[in-house]
Design a protein around this motif. Structure first.
Motif, short mmCIF file in Angstrom:
data_model
loop_
_atom_site.label_atom_id
_atom_site.label_comp_id
_atom_site.label_asym_id
_atom_site.label_seq_id
_atom_site.Cartn_x
_atom_site.Cartn_y
_atom_site.Cartn_z
N GLY A 83 -9.06 29.59 25.33
CA GLY A 83 -9.70 30.26 24.23
C GLY A 83 -9.38 31.74 24.14
O GLY A 83 -8.82 32.35 25.04
N SER A 84 -9.76 32.32 23.01
CA SER A 84 -9.44 33.72 22.75
C SER A 84 -10.31 34.69 23.53
O SER A 84 -10.05 35.88 23.54
N GLN A 85 -11.36 34.18 24.17
CA GLN A 85 -12.17 35.03 25.05
C GLN A 85 -11.91 34.63 26.50
O GLN A 85 -11.16 35.28 27.21
N GLY A 86 -12.47 33.52 26.94
CA GLY A 86 -12.28 33.13 28.34
C GLY A 86 -13.14 34.00 29.24
O GLY A 86 -12.73 35.09 29.64
N ASP A 87 -14.36 33.55 29.54
CA ASP A 87 -15.27 34.36 30.34
C ASP A 87 -14.62 34.84 31.63
O ASP A 87 -13.89 34.10 32.28
N PRO A 88 -14.88 36.08 32.01
CA PRO A 88 -14.25 36.64 33.21
C PRO A 88 -14.45 35.77 34.44
O PRO A 88 -15.57 35.37 34.76
N MET A 89 -13.35 35.49 35.14
CA MET A 89 -13.44 34.76 36.40
C MET A 89 -13.95 35.66 37.52
O MET A 89 -14.61 35.21 38.44
N LEU A 118 -12.03 37.98 29.79
CA LEU A 118 -12.61 39.20 29.23
C LEU A 118 -13.76 38.78 28.32
O LEU A 118 -14.03 37.59 28.13
N ARG A 119 -14.46 39.75 27.82
CA ARG A 119 -15.56 39.45 26.89
C ARG A 119 -15.59 40.53 25.82
O ARG A 119 -15.46 41.72 26.12
N TYR A 120 -15.75 40.10 24.57
CA TYR A 120 -15.81 41.01 23.44
C TYR A 120 -17.26 41.48 23.21
O TYR A 120 -18.18 41.11 23.93
N ARG A 121 -17.42 42.28 22.18
CA ARG A 121 -18.74 42.71 21.74
C ARG A 121 -18.96 42.29 20.29
O ARG A 121 -18.02 42.17 19.51
N ARG A 122 -20.23 42.14 19.96
CA ARG A 122 -20.62 41.94 18.57
C ARG A 122 -20.65 43.30 17.86
O ARG A 122 -20.51 44.34 18.48
N SER A 123 -20.89 43.26 16.57
CA SER A 123 -20.93 44.50 15.79
C SER A 123 -22.02 45.45 16.26
O SER A 123 -21.90 46.67 16.11
N ASP A 124 -23.10 44.89 16.83
CA ASP A 124 -24.18 45.75 17.31
C ASP A 124 -23.96 46.25 18.74
O ASP A 124 -24.84 46.90 19.32
N PHE A 141 -16.37 44.40 26.04
CA PHE A 141 -17.45 44.44 27.02
C PHE A 141 -16.92 44.38 28.45
O PHE A 141 -17.43 45.06 29.34
N THR A 142 -15.90 43.54 28.69
CA THR A 142 -15.32 43.39 30.02
C THR A 142 -13.81 43.35 29.91
O THR A 142 -13.27 42.53 29.16
N ASP A 191 -7.12 49.68 27.61
CA ASP A 191 -8.39 49.87 28.31
C ASP A 191 -9.45 48.93 27.73
O ASP A 191 -9.53 47.78 28.10
N ARG A 192 -10.27 49.40 26.78
CA ARG A 192 -11.29 48.55 26.14
C ARG A 192 -11.03 48.33 24.65
O ARG A 192 -11.83 47.68 23.98
N THR A 193 -9.94 48.83 24.13
CA THR A 193 -9.74 48.87 22.70
C THR A 193 -8.66 47.90 22.24
O THR A 193 -7.53 47.93 22.76
N ALA A 194 -9.00 47.04 21.28
CA ALA A 194 -7.99 46.24 20.59
C ALA A 194 -7.37 47.14 19.53
O ALA A 194 -7.94 47.36 18.46
N ILE A 195 -6.20 47.67 19.83
CA ILE A 195 -5.69 48.79 19.04
C ILE A 195 -5.17 48.38 17.67
O ILE A 195 -4.91 49.25 16.83
N GLY A 196 -5.03 47.07 17.42
CA GLY A 196 -4.55 46.64 16.12
C GLY A 196 -5.63 46.18 15.17
O GLY A 196 -5.33 45.71 14.08
N ALA A 197 -6.90 46.31 15.56
CA ALA A 197 -8.00 45.84 14.72
C ALA A 197 -8.02 46.58 13.39
O ALA A 197 -7.83 47.80 13.33
N THR A 198 -8.25 45.85 12.30
CA THR A 198 -8.28 46.45 10.97
C THR A 198 -9.67 46.50 10.37
O THR A 198 -9.90 47.22 9.39
#
Length: 693
Positions: A83-89, A118-124, A141-142, A191-198
């Motif tokens: 999956g596109s996340q995959g909880d941290p091992m 890794l783990r993403y964050r929600r908008s909040d 997040f991770t 680092d923590r940033t998806a640099i291509g996000a639009t």
């Protein structure tokens, strides 16, 4: 002297995929890809011919390398993170090579492929439950920066599934097209940033330096590696510190997308056999690793060491090159003289190149003009942690005191320096696609053991079915002596003369599997006790109907007091009482008779012991969710003996919990780990303990 360390790891590369091992594999010049920079490193240092990955696939091997712990002690009993996340091992408080080195004054970096979750964050800003509720504009997040890395430029997993290819002319799979609903991934992460996000859903930028182009990853990650190194030696704040660069490349994992060039050195179309013939895209992708390695070595050779006047960095840097598993291609050329390939625990799936050089530390002489050294000592990538710790003078975590870390790591520094190692812990390899039924099978390697005064000379490899990892039960089914049968064709499992060896190795496999680690096995009492909590058992009769229950357990020659408490949230639940049935122990009260609705079971003992496992049963109507904690350690996701928690079946005993100090609490909680996953509803069937010597 603390050396700088560069650890480069290829993806899906067998021992036959480098000409540095050509004399070992026997590949002819007309089929052997020429990797001159790997040959160069081997001449400068030492080449290991019996090096292994802990798993035959990438995610678990990366976990084992970074943590010094077998990956099947984590929840992943086989396969890779999906999956596109995959909880941290890697749990939040588990030390890694990077965190250990950073604690000892190193600057740390990783570039390339992460794929241990890794783990993403929600908008909040809260943790996302997965890809669907992730806001790619939010800092993740991770990421690797939570596991010891100061600098991280990486793909989340294999490059073909880490983002939509902005360089592709046509994309067959609609879910991989770059748009608001693309499902493959976040593209480049810094680092923590998806640099291509639009901000337009999951769509990423399609042009410019932040676009995710598969055929440009080789130069991109090589450039980031050099960027980190140059910044390190030029900045006053860091140049007097040693550095650690972890460089797990995306190549040569499919799809084969070699870059056009790295630092002006051609890649695509440039791979050649030793005899000079052009090769295909796969070998161009292998050659990309060679060029990237050569660029690093060239930079180290031409750059002064700011910590040591008159010395170049190449003299004072430990450089390691290896692979995460065997070749993905079922080819005797790629895997060398070994059976099978990636996804197998036959030798071709986990025997890999391992080349190291560090002139100032006695690992080779640093001269590319000499022949280099070869050492046949068996090693595993999980050994790198303890080896690095010995090099820098760091103590390994004290398992007896309940610390975690490097449970399966064994220093092989003496082997890298050309010496032999007479005795080492057994080696385990898991994830076996040839297993009948369950691929969570495992093989154990043990050389020339002495049993009842008789030495069984050989390199013995015993295969166990999946019950060893899932249930702690030893059921051997194949045996080979690699010393005379490296192709693994002569199965000796039914040879009567081998019965004492098989019984001994099975006992060792059970000890090292169940005790929680090779290093834990050294402090574990031989006896083990399973506390049965199903109705009718002695303990179940003593706790049934109570909110707090204290009972005595005989463990070997000792008597241990166990206290169990029913809680709801953080408070003891006065209305909840333990109830038992044929499946195990649950809680009756405001919810069902399972442990659910944020209920938890707390378990304490009056002396230090090892908690080998806890058997949780979801049953037909339950859910395998929630988390557990051991003492004050970070929480981990629960899994059950009868319920899957991943894209592949990862069920089994909740195992390898480690040392629980006297009075500390094992908490088994039905609440969602991050508040976003499914809550649990299950019963506690049993707890197995082993005293600490």
């Amino acid at each position: 002297m603390k050396p700088n360390i560069v650890l480069m790891m290829a993806d899906d590369m067998g021992v036959g995929d480098t000409s540095a091992y050509q004399d070992f594999t026997g590949n002819g010049d007309d089929v052997q890809v020429h990797t001159p920079q790997m040959e160069r490193l081997a001449r400068m240092g030492v080449r290991l011919t019996d090096a292994h990955t802990p798993s035959s696939r990438c995610s678990p091997t990366r976990y084992g390398l970074l943590t010094g712990r077998y990956p099947w002690r984590n929840r992943l009993k086989h396969w890779v993170l999906f999956g596109s996340q995959g909880d941290p091992m890697i749990e939040a408080d588990r030390p890694t090579i990077a965190s250990m080195l950073r604690d000892h004054g190193y600057s740390t970096a990783m570039v390339g492929k992460w794929h241990v979750g890794l783990r993403y964050r929600r908008s909040d800003g809260s943790p996302a439950s997965g890809w669907d509720d992730a806001d790619l504009r939010q800092p993740l997040f991770t990421t690797p920066v939570d596991h010891g890395f100061d600098f991280a430029r990486f793909t989340s997993r294999s490059h073909g599934t880490s983002g939509p290819d902005a360089g592709a002319k046509k994309v067959k799979n609609a879910s991989k097209r770059n748009g608001p609903r693309q499902t493959v991934g976040p593209g480049h992460i810094h680092d923590r940033t998806a640099i291509g996000a639009t901000g337009n859903g999951k769509q990423l930028v399609a042009k410019g330096p932040n676009a995710y182009v598969l055929s440009e990853l080789g130069s991109r990650h090589s450039d980031h590696a050099i960027e980190f190194l140059q910044q390190h030696v030029s900045r006053d704040a860091t140049k007097e510190k040693p550095f650690f660069l972890y460089y797990p490349s995306n190549s040569n994992h499919g799809p084969y997308t070699p870059d056009s060039a790295i630092d002006g050195h051609p890649i695509a179309g440039a791979a050649r056999t030793k005899s000079g013939k052009p090769m295909d895209a796969r070998h161009d992708f292998i050659y990309e690793n060679d060029v990237a390695l050569g660029r690093l070595v060239d930079w180290l050779e031409s750059t002064d060491d700011p910590r040591h006047d008159g010395q170049k960095l190449l003299e004072t840097t430990l450089v390691i090159f290896t692979s995460d598993n065997g070749a993905e291609k079922n080819s005797d050329i790629a895997t060398g003289p070994f059976r099978s390939h990636k996804g197998s625990v036959y030798e071709g799936g986990h025997r890999v190149p391992f080349i190291a050089a560090w002139a100032a530390g006695g690992i080779g002489d640093g001269a590319a003009s000499t022949g280099g050294k070869t050492n046949p000592t068996p090693i595993g990538l999980q050994d790198v942690y303890a080896t690095v710790a010995e090099i820098i003078g760091a103590d390994l975590p004290d398992l007896r005191r309940g610390e975690k870390g490097a449970e399966d790591s064994f220093s092989v520094l003496s082997a890298l320096r050309g010496e032999s190692i007479e005795r080492r812990p057994p080696l385990f390899f898991n994830d076996h696609k040839e297993a009948q039924g369950d691929p969570a099978a495992v093989a154990m390697r043990l050389d020339s053991p002495t049993i009842d005064g008789k030495t069984y000379h050989g390199q013995w490899k015993l295969f166990f079915d999946a019950r060893l990892l899932r249930a702690g039960q030893g059921n051997p089914y194949e045996l080979y002596n690699l010393a005379v049968d490296q192709w693994e064709t002569n199965d000796l499992i039914d040879d009567a003369a081998m019965k004492p060896l098989i019984e001994f190795m099975t006992g060792q496999a059970l000890l090292h599997r169940d005790a929680g680690g090779h290093r834990t096995a050294a402090i574990a009492d031989e006896g083990r006790t399973t506390i049965d909590l199903r109705s009718g058992s002695q303990v179940a009769n003593q706790v049934d109907g109570k909110s707090v229950a204290e009972t005595t357990i005989r463990a070997g020659d000792a008597v241990v007091t166990m206290t169990m408490t029913a809680v709801a949230g953080e408070q003891a639940d006065a209305e909840a009482t333990f109830n038992t049935n044929a499946a195990g122990l649950g809680l009756g009260g405001s919810g069902s008779n399972n442990v659910d609705r944020q209920e938890a079971v707390l378990v304490q003992f009056d002396r230090d012991l090892i908690v080998e496992s806890a058997g949780l049963v979801a049953g037909q109507d339950g859910t395998c969710g929630g988390f557990y904690t051991v003492g004050d350690a970070a929480p981990l996701a629960i899994y059950c003996v009868d319920a899957d928690i991943d894209a592949k079946d990862q069920s089994g005993l909740l195992s390898d919990l480690g040392v629980l100090r006297a009075g500390a609490t094992l908490r088994l909680d039905s609440s969602p780990h991050f508040g976003v996953e499914a809550a649990g509803s299950w019963r506690l069937r049993e707890v197995t303990i082993r005293l600490v010597k």
